[in-house]
Scaffold this motif. Structure first.
Motif: not given
Length: 219
Positions: A180-206
């Protein structure tokens, strides 16, 4: 009769006796869908409900300016499109295949006949509709009490379905619709999880690397 077996595990039909289940299975047909195929649109006059055999179906609403909100993902065994069977109104949302899918199609008319002849079976309907209402209440609470980052964390955990490694079954745009948000804001949230070391992402795999922190952020 493979459709009968799946229907017997579907919430709405799981407590039907043999005769009633045969009645439902005998009127069922199948429909193949490609990604992007629309099974019905918001406002359509309804005639059928559906059960997913395989694949994924998005249930979504669209705003007047074209934004989409994905309110539910339907997977194997899930039933959708049942509300107009009971209230006689038009479709309240759209249903679209997210990937190649196959669904069981059940016409309303013989189901109405079944429930009119066996009104005691309607208790299962009440249970199903109550579950739908609880899910709506939970989604409303999320929109009030969780920010975009929290809702993104929660949706990723739901899509992971308990696994640490998973492939995102939807596009980033569709994920944004679920959040329920813009794609940009969701991508920013995912980027913060990656930066914090909570998830890793390669393309569409997490891969979830710190489930505890992700779960805390989703509360």
């Amino acid at each position: 009769m493979p459709d009968r077996e799946l229907l017997s595990r579907t919430e709405l039909f799981s407590e039907l006796d043999e005769a009633a289940l045969d009645h439902v299975a005998n009127v069922a047909t199948r429909r193949q869908c490609q990604r992007g195929d629309v099974l019905f649109s918001e406002g359509d006059e309804p005639t059928n409900l559906f059960v997913v055999l395989e694949g994924r179906i998005a249930i979504a609403n669209r705003s007047s300016d074209g934004r989409e909100s994905v309110v539910a993902l339907m997977e194997s065994g899930d039933l959708f499109g049942e509300l107009p069977l009971f209230d006689g109104l038009t479709r309240s949302a759209a249903a679209r295949a997210l990937e190649p899918s196959e669904v069981i199609v059940l016409p309303y008319a013989p189901l109405r006949q079944l429930y009119e002849a066996r009104p005691e079976l309607l208790w299962k309907v009440v249970k199903l509709l109550a579950a739908r209402l609880r899910a709506t209440d939970a989604a409303l609470a999320d929109s009030v009490f969780l920010d975009v980052t929290g809702r993104t964390a929660k949706r990723l955990l739901e899509l992971a379905a308990g696994a640490d490694e998973f492939a995102l079954p939807i596009t980033q745009e569709e994920l944004a619709g679920m959040v329920g948000a813009s794609r940009e804001r969701v991508n920013k949230a995912i980027a913060s999880f990656i930066r914090l070391g909570w998830i890793e992402q390669i393309d569409r795999r997490y891969r979830i690397t710190n489930r505890e922190q992700l779960e805390l952020r989703a509360r």
